[in-house]
Design an enzyme around this catalytic site. Structure first.
Site, PDB file in Angstrom:
ATOM      1  N   ALA A 127     -37.781  -6.095  72.893  1.00  0.00           N
ATOM      2  CA  ALA A 127     -38.491  -6.608  74.072  1.00  0.00           C
ATOM      3  C   ALA A 127     -39.952  -6.178  74.065  1.00  0.00           C
ATOM      4  O   ALA A 127     -40.289  -5.079  74.520  1.00  0.00           O
ATOM      5  CB  ALA A 127     -37.782  -6.126  75.339  1.00  0.00           C
ATOM      6  N   LEU A 128     -40.776  -7.051  73.533  1.00  0.00           N
ATOM      7  CA  LEU A 128     -42.212  -6.772  73.430  1.00  0.00           C
ATOM      8  C   LEU A 128     -43.022  -7.734  74.313  1.00  0.00           C
ATOM      9  O   LEU A 128     -43.830  -7.310  75.134  1.00  0.00           O
ATOM     10  CB  LEU A 128     -42.632  -6.906  71.945  1.00  0.00           C
ATOM     11  CG  LEU A 128     -44.097  -6.717  71.613  1.00  0.00           C
ATOM     12  CD1 LEU A 128     -44.566  -5.313  71.981  1.00  0.00           C
ATOM     13  CD2 LEU A 128     -44.337  -6.949  70.107  1.00  0.00           C
ATOM     14  N   SER A 135     -49.449 -12.779  71.965  1.00  0.00           N
ATOM     15  CA  SER A 135     -50.112 -12.351  70.727  1.00  0.00           C
ATOM     16  C   SER A 135     -50.872 -11.052  70.927  1.00  0.00           C
ATOM     17  O   SER A 135     -50.942 -10.209  70.031  1.00  0.00           O
ATOM     18  CB  SER A 135     -51.098 -13.436  70.272  1.00  0.00           C
ATOM     19  OG  SER A 135     -50.438 -14.674  70.146  1.00  0.00           O
ATOM     20  N   PHE A 159     -39.302 -14.169  77.124  1.00  0.00           N
ATOM     21  CA  PHE A 159     -38.851 -14.726  75.831  1.00  0.00           C
ATOM     22  C   PHE A 159     -37.989 -13.757  75.028  1.00  0.00           C
ATOM     23  O   PHE A 159     -38.114 -13.704  73.806  1.00  0.00           O
ATOM     24  CB  PHE A 159     -40.044 -15.079  74.924  1.00  0.00           C
ATOM     25  CG  PHE A 159     -40.900 -16.215  75.353  1.00  0.00           C
ATOM     26  CD1 PHE A 159     -40.371 -17.460  75.597  1.00  0.00           C
ATOM     27  CD2 PHE A 159     -42.281 -16.060  75.467  1.00  0.00           C
ATOM     28  CE1 PHE A 159     -41.177 -18.533  75.953  1.00  0.00           C
ATOM     29  CE2 PHE A 159     -43.094 -17.116  75.828  1.00  0.00           C
ATOM     30  CZ  PHE A 159     -42.539 -18.361  76.079  1.00  0.00           C
ATOM     31  N   GLY A 344     -35.658 -45.131  61.762  1.00  0.00           N
ATOM     32  CA  GLY A 344     -35.199 -45.020  63.147  1.00  0.00           C
ATOM     33  C   GLY A 344     -33.998 -44.113  63.294  1.00  0.00           C
ATOM     34  O   GLY A 344     -33.846 -43.431  64.307  1.00  0.00           O
ATOM     35  N   GLU A 367     -42.218 -13.992  66.104  1.00  0.00           N
ATOM     36  CA  GLU A 367     -42.622 -12.823  65.298  1.00  0.00           C
ATOM     37  C   GLU A 367     -44.067 -12.936  64.835  1.00  0.00           C
ATOM     38  O   GLU A 367     -44.401 -12.649  63.688  1.00  0.00           O
ATOM     39  CB  GLU A 367     -41.627 -12.602  64.149  1.00  0.00           C
ATOM     40  CG  GLU A 367     -40.262 -12.267  64.710  1.00  0.00           C
ATOM     41  CD  GLU A 367     -39.262 -11.750  63.706  1.00  0.00           C
ATOM     42  OE1 GLU A 367     -39.662 -11.157  62.707  1.00  0.00           O
ATOM     43  OE2 GLU A 367     -38.061 -11.953  63.959  1.00  0.00           O
TER      44      GLU A 367
HETATM   45  C1  LIG Z   1     -37.446 -18.907  71.115  1.00  0.00           C
HETATM   46  C2  LIG Z   1     -38.295 -17.698  71.204  1.00  0.00           C
HETATM   47  C3  LIG Z   1     -37.746 -16.447  71.007  1.00  0.00           C
HETATM   48  C4  LIG Z   1     -38.540 -15.300  71.134  1.00  0.00           C
HETATM   49  N1  LIG Z   1     -37.952 -14.067  70.989  1.00  0.00           N
HETATM   50  C5  LIG Z   1     -38.691 -12.953  71.272  1.00  0.00           C
HETATM   51  C6  LIG Z   1     -38.076 -11.647  71.301  1.00  0.00           C
HETATM   52  O1  LIG Z   1     -36.881 -11.493  71.045  1.00  0.00           O
HETATM   53  N2  LIG Z   1     -38.838 -10.581  71.627  1.00  0.00           N
HETATM   54  C7  LIG Z   1     -40.171 -10.684  71.938  1.00  0.00           C
HETATM   55  O2  LIG Z   1     -40.789  -9.685  72.238  1.00  0.00           O
HETATM   56  N3  LIG Z   1     -40.777 -11.913  71.913  1.00  0.00           N
HETATM   57  C8  LIG Z   1     -40.074 -13.037  71.600  1.00  0.00           C
HETATM   58  N4  LIG Z   1     -40.679 -14.276  71.597  1.00  0.00           N
HETATM   59  C9  LIG Z   1     -42.077 -14.377  71.969  1.00  0.00           C
HETATM   60  C10 LIG Z   1     -43.002 -14.739  70.822  1.00  0.00           C
HETATM   61  O3  LIG Z   1     -43.119 -13.656  69.950  1.00  0.00           O
HETATM   62  C11 LIG Z   1     -44.325 -15.169  71.464  1.00  0.00           C
HETATM   63  O4  LIG Z   1     -44.103 -16.430  72.063  1.00  0.00           O
HETATM   64  C12 LIG Z   1     -45.456 -15.237  70.472  1.00  0.00           C
HETATM   65  O5  LIG Z   1     -45.790 -13.950  70.016  1.00  0.00           O
HETATM   66  C13 LIG Z   1     -46.698 -15.893  71.075  1.00  0.00           C
HETATM   67  O6  LIG Z   1     -47.026 -15.354  72.321  1.00  0.00           O
HETATM   68  P1  LIG Z   1     -47.297 -16.354  73.546  1.00  0.00           P
HETATM   69  O7  LIG Z   1     -46.171 -17.305  73.595  1.00  0.00           O
HETATM   70  O8  LIG Z   1     -47.589 -15.548  74.743  1.00  0.00           O
HETATM   71  O9  LIG Z   1     -48.587 -17.177  73.097  1.00  0.00           O
HETATM   72  P2  LIG Z   1     -50.113 -16.734  73.237  1.00  0.00           P
HETATM   73  O10 LIG Z   1     -50.320 -15.381  72.646  1.00  0.00           O
HETATM   74  O11 LIG Z   1     -50.574 -16.963  74.618  1.00  0.00           O
HETATM   75  O12 LIG Z   1     -50.813 -17.784  72.271  1.00  0.00           O
HETATM   76  C14 LIG Z   1     -51.110 -19.125  72.663  1.00  0.00           C
HETATM   77  C15 LIG Z   1     -51.835 -19.784  71.490  1.00  0.00           C
HETATM   78  O13 LIG Z   1     -53.053 -19.080  71.212  1.00  0.00           O
HETATM   79  C16 LIG Z   1     -53.067 -18.657  69.863  1.00  0.00           C
HETATM   80  N5  LIG Z   1     -53.756 -17.369  69.776  1.00  0.00           N
HETATM   81  C17 LIG Z   1     -53.545 -16.263  70.534  1.00  0.00           C
HETATM   82  N6  LIG Z   1     -54.363 -15.283  70.154  1.00  0.00           N
HETATM   83  C18 LIG Z   1     -55.105 -15.755  69.129  1.00  0.00           C
HETATM   84  C19 LIG Z   1     -56.143 -15.214  68.301  1.00  0.00           C
HETATM   85  N7  LIG Z   1     -56.570 -13.962  68.446  1.00  0.00           N
HETATM   86  N8  LIG Z   1     -56.677 -16.013  67.350  1.00  0.00           N
HETATM   87  C20 LIG Z   1     -56.244 -17.289  67.180  1.00  0.00           C
HETATM   88  N9  LIG Z   1     -55.266 -17.855  67.922  1.00  0.00           N
HETATM   89  C21 LIG Z   1     -54.713 -17.094  68.886  1.00  0.00           C
HETATM   90  C22 LIG Z   1     -51.593 -18.556  69.455  1.00  0.00           C
HETATM   91  O14 LIG Z   1     -51.427 -18.641  68.067  1.00  0.00           O
HETATM   92  C23 LIG Z   1     -51.010 -19.744  70.201  1.00  0.00           C
HETATM   93  O15 LIG Z   1     -51.227 -20.897  69.461  1.00  0.00           O
HETATM   94  C24 LIG Z   1     -39.913 -15.430  71.438  1.00  0.00           C
HETATM   95  C25 LIG Z   1     -40.469 -16.697  71.613  1.00  0.00           C
HETATM   96  C26 LIG Z   1     -39.685 -17.818  71.506  1.00  0.00           C
HETATM   97  C27 LIG Z   1     -40.307 -19.163  71.739  1.00  0.00           C
END
Ligand SMILES: Cc1cc2nc3c(=O)[nH]c(=O)nc-3n(C[C@H](O)[C@H](O)[C@H](O)COP(=O)(O)OP(=O)(O)OC[C@H]3O[C@@H](n4cnc5c(N)ncnc54)[C@H](O)[C@@H]3O)c2cc1C
Length: 386
Positions: A127-128, A135, A159, A344, A367
């Site tokens: 849980a991160l 990110s 998530f 299709g 990840e």
């Molecule tokens: C099905 C699923 C399962 C998951 N399971 C887990 C889990 O078990 N544990 C856990 O902790 N998390 C989990 N996650 C979370 C996942 O790791 C995050 O969704 C991911 O790290 C992106 O974070 P965010 O969705 O907040 O996107 P954001 O960080 O808000 O990013 C939005 C967009 O901006 C881009 N972006 C952000 N910062 C930068 C930068 N510095 N430079 C360029 N582009 C950037 C990203 O690439 C993305 O395109 C899961 C997600 C999903 C969808």
């Protein structure tokens, strides 16, 4: 394709892989469509993996695991994902979420949790991510305060794979908010701890067999001994786990993409237009050439990354990021083009391609998004640490 590989397996490893390949074909593939349609956790796959001793196959033998190296574990994930990505995710998730304990746990913590995780008797979560911190890990807001002999946790996580069903989860919390990423600690929280509750269960584009939950902490108290690794050492633990876990995502992406090629090839050989099989059209053959090349390049990079991780080489971080990036981008491209091969029919739920197309997308996100993988690789190329 069969190649003389520098990443050869021992006879014992080969036997395990053959068993997994057969089981994936006979037992997992037949359920893949229903798991997706019903968006249910595949209990039958978990049961099967437990019976086969696969749940902890990548964990060390001293904790009841199979002691397999990354290369073999990833080949197992590849074969399972080729037939059922939701099932492969069970093995990948359990291994990934056990990693913080494996890398940072005290001997007591390892003995308490790892054998049960290796047997699949208990499930784990990592849980991160938070609503305001994806990110940008350093901006997490969940707070853990030492009060008396325990940590009191407040905040929420977003998530979290298996957040609704894991028996133990590693929760990354701010223990000193003034220190940014150097003020993060990893803390173990068991299911049923007062103050821990389940928020939303997310509705997703694909991978409905892998529940994704919001988790809420309200004055959730855990004993001080649940601290994992050093106080304020959580960021490094998270990064090390992600580095180790990325090859798992890459392996599932390679397997999924190969499965899409398999299904599209079967269709292309049978479908007739203009008086011949569409597989005889050069335009279709070129699509297969590009798909197969992308998958093989991803696979070789994946095996290379696994080999580097297994030998403890200095380039494991860069290679695992590269493998995850290439394999997941390739899987998205391959599944898109495989849908196109079916015309299709590729768009219908009667065929597996539209499911695979949806499943591939998440591999570019989890990840560390692929933008973040590019940041990791770019930094390592420009400012090498070794
Ligand atoms: C099905 C699923 C399962 C998951 N399971 C887990 C889990 O078990 N544990 C856990 O902790 N998390 C989990 N996650 C979370 C996942 O790791 C995050 O969704 C991911 O790290 C992106 O974070 P965010 O969705 O907040 O996107 P954001 O960080 O808000 O990013 C939005 C967009 O901006 C881009 N972006 C952000 N910062 C930068 C930068 N510095 N430079 C360029 N582009 C950037 C990203 O690439 C993305 O395109 C899961 C997600 C999903 C969808």
């Amino acid at each position: 394709m069969s190649l003389e590989s520098p990443y050869a397996l021992t006879d014992a490893e080969q036997a395990i892989l053959e068993l997994v390949t057969r089981v994936a074909r006979e037992k997992l593939e037949p359920n893949a469509e229903a798991i997706d349609r019903e968006e249910r956790f595949p209990e039958e796959s978990l049961r099967l993996f437990k019976e086969l001793g696969l749940m902890g196959c990548h964990l060390p033998e001293e904790y009841g695991g199979g002691g397999l190296r990354s290369l073999v574990f990833c080949r197992i994930l590849e074969e399972v994902a080729r037939k059922c990505a939701n099932s492969a995710n069970i093995l990948s998730q359990q291994d990934f979420a056990a990693t913080p304990i494996l890398l940072a746990g005290t001997p007591q913590q390892k003995q308490k949790y790892l054998p049960a995780l290796a047997q699949g008797e208990k499930l784990a979560a990592f849980a991160l991510t938070e609503p305001n911190a994806g990110s940008d890990v350093s901006s997490i807001e969940t707070r853990a305060e030492l009060r008396g002999d325990g940590y009191v946790i407040n905040g929420s996580k977003q998530f979290i794979t298996w957040g609704n069903m894991a028996h133990v989860m590693t929760v990354f919390c701010k223990t000193d908010p003034s220190r940014g990423h150097k003020g993060i600690s990893a803390i173990l929280v068991e299911r049923g701890t007062p103050g821990l509750s389940l928020g939303r269960l997310e509705k997703k584009l694909g991978m409905g067999g892998s529940p994704t939950a919001q988790i809420i902490f309200e004055d959730c108290r855990v004993p001080e001994e649940n601290l994992l690794g050093e106080l304020h050492g959580g960021f490094t633990i998270a990064m090390n786990c992600l580095e180790r876990g990325r090859v798992g995502v890459a392996a599932m992406a390679v397997g999924l993409a190969q499965g899409a090629i398999d299904a599209a090839a079967r269709y292309a050989r049978e479908r007739r237009q203009f008086g011949k099989s569409i597989a005889e059209f050069q335009a279709i053959q070129f699509i297969f050439a590009d798909m197969a090349t992308a998958v093989e390049a991803s696979r070789q990079l994946l095996y290379c990354a696994c080999h580097e991780a297994d030998r403890g080489g200095p380039n494991a971080n860069r290679l695992s990021a590269m493998a995850k990036l290439l394999a997941s981008d390739s899987a998205m491209e391959v599944t898109t083009n495989a849908v196109q091969v079916l015309g299709g029919y590729g768009y219908l739920k009667d065929f597996p391609l539209e499911r695979m197309f949806r499943e591939a997308k998440v591999m570019q996100i989890v990840e560390g998004t692929n933008q973040i993988q590019r940041l990791i690789i770019g930094r390592e190329v420009l400012f090498p640490r070794n």
